[in-house]
Design a protein around this motif. Structure first.
Motif, PDB file in Angstrom:
ATOM      1  N   GLU A   1       5.251   9.712   7.251  1.00 26.78           N
ATOM      2  CA  GLU A   1       5.826   8.562   6.540  1.00 26.78           C
ATOM      3  C   GLU A   1       7.301   8.508   6.870  1.00 26.78           C
ATOM      4  O   GLU A   1       8.120   8.119   6.055  1.00 26.78           O
ATOM      5  CB  GLU A   1       5.630   8.711   5.023  1.00 26.78           C
TER       6      GLU A   1
ATOM      7  N   SER B   1       2.102  11.711   2.390  1.00 26.59           N
ATOM      8  CA  SER B   1       1.402  10.825   1.451  1.00 26.59           C
ATOM      9  C   SER B   1      -0.081  10.979   1.764  1.00 26.59           C
ATOM     10  O   SER B   1      -0.439  11.462   2.831  1.00 26.59           O
ATOM     11  CB  SER B   1       1.838   9.373   1.625  1.00 26.59           C
TER      12      SER B   1
ATOM     13  N   GLN C   1      -1.980   8.820   2.725  1.00 26.96           N
ATOM     14  CA  GLN C   1      -2.292   7.547   3.392  1.00 26.96           C
ATOM     15  C   GLN C   1      -3.614   7.547   4.167  1.00 26.96           C
ATOM     16  O   GLN C   1      -4.487   6.725   3.916  1.00 26.96           O
ATOM     17  CB  GLN C   1      -1.150   7.167   4.333  1.00 26.96           C
TER      18      GLN C   1
ATOM     19  N   LYS D   1      -6.719   8.111   1.945  1.00 24.29           N
ATOM     20  CA  LYS D   1      -7.130   7.031   1.044  1.00 24.29           C
ATOM     21  C   LYS D   1      -7.764   5.895   1.831  1.00 24.29           C
ATOM     22  O   LYS D   1      -8.693   5.248   1.348  1.00 24.29           O
ATOM     23  CB  LYS D   1      -5.983   6.564   0.158  1.00 24.29           C
TER      24      LYS D   1
ATOM     25  N   ARG E   1       8.030  15.783   1.631  1.00 25.07           N
ATOM     26  CA  ARG E   1       8.759  15.263   2.792  1.00 25.07           C
ATOM     27  C   ARG E   1       9.995  16.142   3.010  1.00 25.07           C
ATOM     28  O   ARG E   1      10.803  16.316   2.105  1.00 25.07           O
ATOM     29  CB  ARG E   1       9.163  13.794   2.579  1.00 25.07           C
TER      30      ARG E   1
ATOM     31  N   GLY F   1       6.015   0.837  -2.349  1.00 22.64           N
ATOM     32  CA  GLY F   1       5.614  -0.207  -1.416  1.00 22.64           C
ATOM     33  C   GLY F   1       4.235   0.067  -0.869  1.00 22.64           C
ATOM     34  O   GLY F   1       3.710   1.177  -0.986  1.00 22.64           O
TER      35      GLY F   1
ATOM     36  N   ARG G   1      -3.899  -3.304   5.163  1.00 21.47           N
ATOM     37  CA  ARG G   1      -3.927  -2.549   6.423  1.00 21.47           C
ATOM     38  C   ARG G   1      -4.617  -3.339   7.531  1.00 21.47           C
ATOM     39  O   ARG G   1      -5.434  -4.222   7.256  1.00 21.47           O
ATOM     40  CB  ARG G   1      -4.660  -1.226   6.232  1.00 21.47           C
TER      41      ARG G   1
HETATM   42  N1  ASP Z   1       1.729   5.589   2.033  1.00 22.34           N
HETATM   43  C1  ASP Z   1       2.764   4.659   1.684  1.00 22.34           C
HETATM   44  C2  ASP Z   1       3.981   5.434   1.208  1.00 22.34           C
HETATM   45  O1  ASP Z   1       3.865   6.585   0.835  1.00 22.34           O
HETATM   46  C3  ASP Z   1       2.348   3.726   0.600  1.00 22.34           C
HETATM   47  C4  ASP Z   1       1.248   2.798   1.018  1.00 22.34           C
HETATM   48  O2  ASP Z   1       1.401   2.088   2.019  1.00 22.34           O
HETATM   49  O3  ASP Z   1       0.259   2.726   0.282  1.00 22.34           O
HETATM   50  O4  ASP Z   1       5.064   4.906   1.154  1.00 22.34           O
END
Ligand code: ASP
Length: 623
Positions: free
Chosen positions: A186, A208, A210, A213, A232, A517, A521
């Motif tokens: 990220e 994340s 990401q 999910k 991070r 944010g 996708r």
């Molecule tokens: N994974 C993204 C973030 O951590 C959030 C997302 O796009 O759902 O900023």
């Protein structure tokens, strides 16, 4: 604020220290807690007994209970004690309206010291006592005993509870994704964990969830959420921590509006449940495009609790034969070069002394401006400032009027390229807003920003970089823009139409902070490959980085999108704190240290051996 469950009775207590009321007078009770304060009046010793739920006044009378009195005279602040006694009414005039238990006191029959305590390094019983933050972090358990931390941790717990409830009511499934995974970038460095069973290989801690999910959407989960810990490895700033918590969610068969609408309803419900006393500035939340918000506020996370919008002064500047002719070179050159002349109005600073103006100019320069022009509108209505002699009174007055300045105001003007002008004025706006106290601290001003540019040109890499994550979708009307001048997506250039494409990305801002944010996708393979190529990645390379997810996409990925909101930030904003450390039980310092646990620390020699690792001293590494 104590929500009292019907009974918190245990073998150590019949009631909590925040529970007894006038209705309990006459009852025989037992309380346990910490000694908040002790007042010795000889035969009478008063103890304020404290637990998380409140404080109860305990009276130990040497005549009635000599044994208890003997114990009470040995008790000190922060000792853990247990008291048995009778609830009695306080003497008329000695009631304490500030305590929920202030109508009563406990006449002690027995007192027992459960545990002694060393003298704490700071006052626990004075919430306003200034304490050095590193001391608070080293003795965090004592800091957490103090009222302000207790209140914030309680609020955070209620925040998470309200979030969970809103999601469960809307068909979401709470799923925990693992934290020993493969890199999910990220934009920061990964924290890595060496594998013992596979020496030489590492896990990455998730920046994340990401990829996972999105894979859950391929798995047909439909609606997922998680209170997710993310890691991070980046340089820490006031609102950053190496590990932090996000509300992470993803939804299937949705478009941008479905996600934004749900998140907005959830945010309203949660805010009202957690801080019902704080008004929401505007519902529905204002929705700005990125272009509009930069133009009006110079920030993609504007604080809407005050005005001070950026005003374009160009329409007032005469352009005989199409050439800007304000009389002031800096303005004319900026406009002639395709740039901007824009202003903000600082209310009431019209008579600011020279030193204050110099300070503002320095601030503007730090923000990237070459200079800062100003016009001061005096109480009489006449305009003053060093540039009036170039502009002439008439134009100077018209510029002030266009900026919306009134008598006594100061107009601050930046003339530069569009990006610099907006950015500098935006940062000045934030700075002045805070200094002049323009924002109502009680109000919650949420807003959405969407339609961000899909890509930003990476000069060094010679490619288009995704502004958010590489999987963000493109606004349907802009799909045709995903082309290059060369005609070959793997040979991009800064002039490509792709640079004008807007992403299906949305940010939620609150009181000038980015709360989070997300995006719809890219779930279609053709678009994904095209977008990767523009970003300078072959499908092969992307497969190396995001193999599992790309493979999953080949087995039927539904249209999907989601978002992540920072729980630490949200809790900090709801409690009006300047840093997220104030809403984290055990945060780390700017250098990533846990002062209480003294982490990080060198591993045992054996741990290195198990992992097949050896530390190379810094000097050797440099060599
Ligand atoms: N994974 C993204 C973030 O951590 C959030 C997302 O796009 O759902 O900023």
């Amino acid at each position: 604020m104590t929500e009292h469950p019907p009974s918190l009775a245990t073998p150590y207590r019949t009631h909590t220290c925040g529970q007894l009321r006038a209705g309990d007078i006459g009852a025989e009770v037992r309380l346990s807690g910490w000694v908040h304060r002790r007042r010795d009046h000889g035969q009478l010793i008063f103890l304020d007994l404290r637990d998380r739920h409140g404080i109860t006044q305990v009276v130990v009378d040497g005549t009635d209970s000599p044994a208890a009195h003997d114990v009470a005279s040995r008790v000190r602040s922060e000792f853990v004690v247990s008291v048995s006694g009778t609830v009695t009414a306080r003497l008329a005039g000695t009631e304490n309206a500030r305590l929920s238990t202030g109508a009563i006191e406990l006449q002690t029959t027995a007192l027992e010291i459960l545990n002694e305590a060393r003298t704490p390094p700071f006052y626990i019983n004075d919430p306003d006592a200034p304490v050095d933050e590193s001391l608070r972090l080293k003795y965090r358990y004592l800091d957490i005993r103090r009222e302000p931390m207790q209140q914030r941790l309680l609020l955070r717990s209620r925040l998470v509870q309200a979030i969970r409830q809103a999601h469960h009511e809307n068909g979401f499934v709470e799923i925990e994704t693992p934290t020993l995974i493969k890199s999910t970038p990220e934009g920061a460095r990964d924290f890595i964990v060496p594998s013992r069973l596979q020496p030489g290989s590492v896990y990455a801690l998730p920046q994340s969830p990401q990829q996972l999910k999105q894979i859950l959407m391929v798995g047909g989960v439909d609606r997922y959420f998680q209170i997710a810990r993310c890691y991070r490895d980046e340089d820490l700033r006031g609102d950053r921590q190496p590990e932090f918590t996000q509300l992470d969610l993803e939804m299937s068969f949705v478009d941008e509006a479905t996600v934004m609408d749900f998140v907005e309803r959830m945010a309203i419900e949660v805010s009202q449940a957690v801080t019902p006393e704080r008004p929401l500035l505007e519902v529905p939340f204002p929705r700005f495009t990125y272009g509009e918000v930069m133009e009006r506020f110079g920030s993609d996370k504007p604080d809407l609790r005050f005005g001070m919008e950026l005003v374009d002064l160009a329409p007032e500047i005469p352009t005989p034969d199409g050439v800007p002719a304000s009389g002031f070179r800096v303005f004319d050159d900026a406009l002639a070069g395709g740039g901007r002349v824009k202003a903000i109005v600082a209310p009431g600073l019209g008579d600011a002394p020279r030193s204050r103006i110099d300070e503002l100019t320095e601030t503007a320069k730090r923000f990237g401006a070459r200079g800062l022009a100003h016009l001061a509108l005096e109480a009489t209505g006449s305009v003053k400032g060093p540039i009036v002699k170039f502009l002439g009174d008439d134009l100077a007055e018209r510029l002030c009027a266009r900026a919306g300045a009134g008598p006594g105001d100061l107009v601050l003007i930046v003339a530069d390229g569009t990006e610099v002008t907006n950015e500098v004025l935006g940062r000045l706006r934030t700075d002045l807003g805070a200094r002049l106290g323009l924002a109502d601290p009680n109000v919650l001003a949420y807003c959405w920003v969407h339609r961000f540019p899909m890509y930003k040109w990476d000069v060094e890499g010679g490619r288009w970089d995704a502004t958010h994550n590489p999987f963000s979708g493109v606004v349907p009307e802009d799909e045709a823009l995903l082309t290059t001048v060369s005609g070959d997506p793997s040979r991009p250039s800064p002039e490509d139409p792709a640079g004008r494409a807007r992403a299906l990305q949305y940010d939620l801002a609150l009181n000038g902070w980015e709360l989070g944010g997300g995006s719809i996708r890219i779930w279609r393979r053709d678009l994904l490959e095209l977008s990767f190529a523009l970003q300078g990645y072959s499908l092969e390379r992307m497969r190396n980085m995001f193999g599992a997810m790309l493979e999953a996409f080949e087995y039927g990925a539904p249209p999907h999108g989601g978002i992540a909101l920072g729980i630490d930030r949200w809790a900090a904003l709801l409690t009006n704190q300047a840093t997220i450390r104030e809403v984290m039980a055990f945060p780390k310092t700017q250098s990533g240290t846990d002062l209480m646990l003294e982490a990080p620390s060198p591993p045992d020699a054996g741990q290195y051996a198990d992992l097949g690792l050896r530390v190379v001293p810094v000097e050797e590494r440099k060599a």
